[in-house]
Design a protein around this motif. Structure first.
Motif, PDB file in Angstrom:
ATOM      1  N   GLN A   1      -7.447  13.740  -0.192  1.00  0.00           N
ATOM      2  CA  GLN A   1      -6.090  13.372  -0.599  1.00  0.00           C
ATOM      3  C   GLN A   1      -6.176  12.416  -1.783  1.00  0.00           C
ATOM      4  N   PRO A   2      -5.257  12.515  -2.709  1.00  0.00           N
ATOM      5  CA  PRO A   2      -5.308  11.616  -3.865  1.00  0.00           C
ATOM      6  C   PRO A   2      -5.006  10.173  -3.476  1.00  0.00           C
ATOM      7  N   SER A   3      -5.657   9.259  -4.163  1.00  0.00           N
ATOM      8  CA  SER A   3      -5.372   7.835  -3.952  1.00  0.00           C
ATOM      9  C   SER A   3      -4.058   7.467  -4.614  1.00  0.00           C
ATOM     10  N   GLN A   4      -3.408   6.490  -4.028  1.00  0.00           N
ATOM     11  CA  GLN A   4      -2.165   5.970  -4.593  1.00  0.00           C
ATOM     12  C   GLN A   4      -2.434   4.585  -5.177  1.00  0.00           C
ATOM     13  N   ILE A   5      -1.933   4.331  -6.354  1.00  0.00           N
ATOM     14  CA  ILE A   5      -2.045   3.003  -6.980  1.00  0.00           C
ATOM     15  C   ILE A   5      -0.653   2.400  -7.061  1.00  0.00           C
ATOM     16  N   ILE A   6      -0.467   1.266  -6.445  1.00  0.00           N
ATOM     17  CA  ILE A   6       0.809   0.548  -6.549  1.00  0.00           C
ATOM     18  C   ILE A   6       0.549  -0.679  -7.414  1.00  0.00           C
ATOM     19  N   ASP A   7       1.222  -0.740  -8.549  1.00  0.00           N
ATOM     20  CA  ASP A   7       0.958  -1.775  -9.560  1.00  0.00           C
ATOM     21  C   ASP A   7       2.152  -2.723  -9.636  1.00  0.00           C
ATOM     22  N   PHE A   8       1.896  -4.021  -9.399  1.00  0.00           N
ATOM     23  CA  PHE A   8       2.964  -5.031  -9.414  1.00  0.00           C
ATOM     24  C   PHE A   8       2.908  -5.907 -10.659  1.00  0.00           C
ATOM     25  N   HIS A   9       2.169  -5.453 -11.661  1.00  0.00           N
ATOM     26  CA  HIS A   9       1.920  -6.283 -12.844  1.00  0.00           C
ATOM     27  C   HIS A   9       3.200  -6.759 -13.521  1.00  0.00           C
ATOM     28  N   GLN A  10       4.224  -5.913 -13.532  1.00  0.00           N
ATOM     29  CA  GLN A  10       5.437  -6.240 -14.279  1.00  0.00           C
ATOM     30  C   GLN A  10       6.316  -7.288 -13.595  1.00  0.00           C
ATOM     31  N   LEU A  11       6.069  -7.537 -12.327  1.00  0.00           N
ATOM     32  CA  LEU A  11       6.892  -8.529 -11.626  1.00  0.00           C
ATOM     33  C   LEU A  11       6.597  -9.934 -12.143  1.00  0.00           C
TER      34      LEU A  11
END
Length: 346
Positions: free
Chosen positions: A275-285
């Motif tokens: 299954q593909p990995s998911q990347i959750i990016d919070f950089h913009q917060l």
């Protein structure tokens, strides 16, 4: 001064009169958030350095610069933020609780088990709310990890945690265990607490530690912990890593899945085989949201106004001090500490 919530006209939200004790860097973070909350009025800033108190008071708008906690009481505060260095938390917290003034204490709760117990007992008898500032619990990356565990999507069998510091040079007091309480009470305390928050209560602790660079204290730790939930945690922390990236990270392994954080910026979730990995990016917060400061402040004010549970209670904070003191005890004695059989000593 006895704390009392003033009743205002129907339909108008109550305001909490806040005092800030200690005008350093973390105080600026909290005041920046609080001054934008319409439920809050910052009425005073106290610091032993007059210029610092005056500068922060000016930033808040209408707050008065004063020199002591008693001066804040005289201003009629409903709540005090204790943002002094680590070993200077206990006395003002106890005074606030005795005066029935709500108190938000920056971490750590105390720097000994005995003092932490004093606060726990005072909080039990006070009419005021005690809250410990553990912002990482509300940081975006760790909220995502918590959500995956709480939902049952990830059963945490094993975790690797790293929480290094770059140096103990700036500010200078971070190198003085008489002020910090010891290196583990500085930055590493956040992820010590996170272990309990994510995996539950501890069963056993074993630590190997060394004094490699510091002239005053242990500065190198390899820790293994087991939890009632079944999770095994390996935790490493070092005081002089030069801020090499990532200085803070967490990896959690479940059934054919991995959750990994990078600093407070990203979460990688690999949910299963093929299954593909998911990347959750919070950089913009904003830093205040991303690091959890905004939410913990919001929840503290909620607790005062709405009577909801504060983010981190005295009992909760006490248990994290128990864990940290058990790590130091294991490091010094070379023995595994078993919470099922003994209560860690100071």
């Amino acid at each position: 001064m006895a704390n009392s919530m003033r009743k205002e006209k129907k339909g108008i939200m109550s305001q909490v009169r806040i005092g800030i004790l200690g005008a350093g860097g973390i105080a600026k973070v909290h005041t920046s958030i609080l001054k934008r909350d319409e439920r809050v009025q910052i009425v005073g800033v106290a610091d032993i350095v007059e210029e610092r108190a005056a500068a922060l008071a000016k930033e808040t708008g209408s707050a008065k610069a004063v020199s002591s906690l008693d001066d804040l009481f005289e201003l009629g505060v409903d709540a005090v933020y204790v943002t002094t260095p680590n070993t200077l938390h206990v006395e003002p917290v106890l005074k606030c609780l005795q005066q029935n003034v709500h108190v938000f204490s920056e971490k750590p709760m105390a720097t000994s088990l005995e003092e932490a117990e004093q606060i726990k007992k005072a909080a039990e008898t006070s009419k005021a709310i005690y809250n410990l500032g553990m912002n990482r619990r509300y940081a975006s990356v760790y909220k995502k990890v918590k959500e995956l565990i709480a939902s049952g999507e990830v059963t945490p069998y094993l975790a690797n945690i790293k929480m290094n510091r770059g140096e103990l040079l700036n500010p200078a007091w971070t190198a003085d265990p008489k002020v910090t309480g010891g290196f583990l009470y500085e930055t590493p305390f956040h992820l010590m607490d996170m272990c309990r928050y994510l995996f539950g209560e501890v069963q056993t602790v074993y630590c190997e530690a060394r004094q490699n660079i510091s002239k005053a204290e242990l500065d190198t730790f390899a820790i293994m912990m087991t939890f009632e939930s079944g999770t095994i945690v390996n935790f490493v922390t070092y005081a002089h890593a030069g801020w090499s990236f990532p200085f803070e990270s967490l990896e959690v392994y479940g059934k054919y899945c991995t959750v990994a954080t990078q600093e407070l910026e990203k979460v990688m979730y690999a949910p299963g085989l093929q299954q593909p990995s998911q990347i959750i990016d919070f950089h913009q917060l904003s830093m205040e949201e991303k690091w959890g400061y905004a939410e913990e402040d919001r929840l503290f004010i909620d607790a005062i106004i709405k009577g909801t549970k504060p983010p981190v209670t005295a009992e909760d904070g006490f248990r994290s001090i128990q864990l940290l003191e058990a790590i130091y005890e294991s490091a010094k004695t070379g023995k595994m500490i078993d919470f099922r059989q003994t209560t860690p000593s100071q």
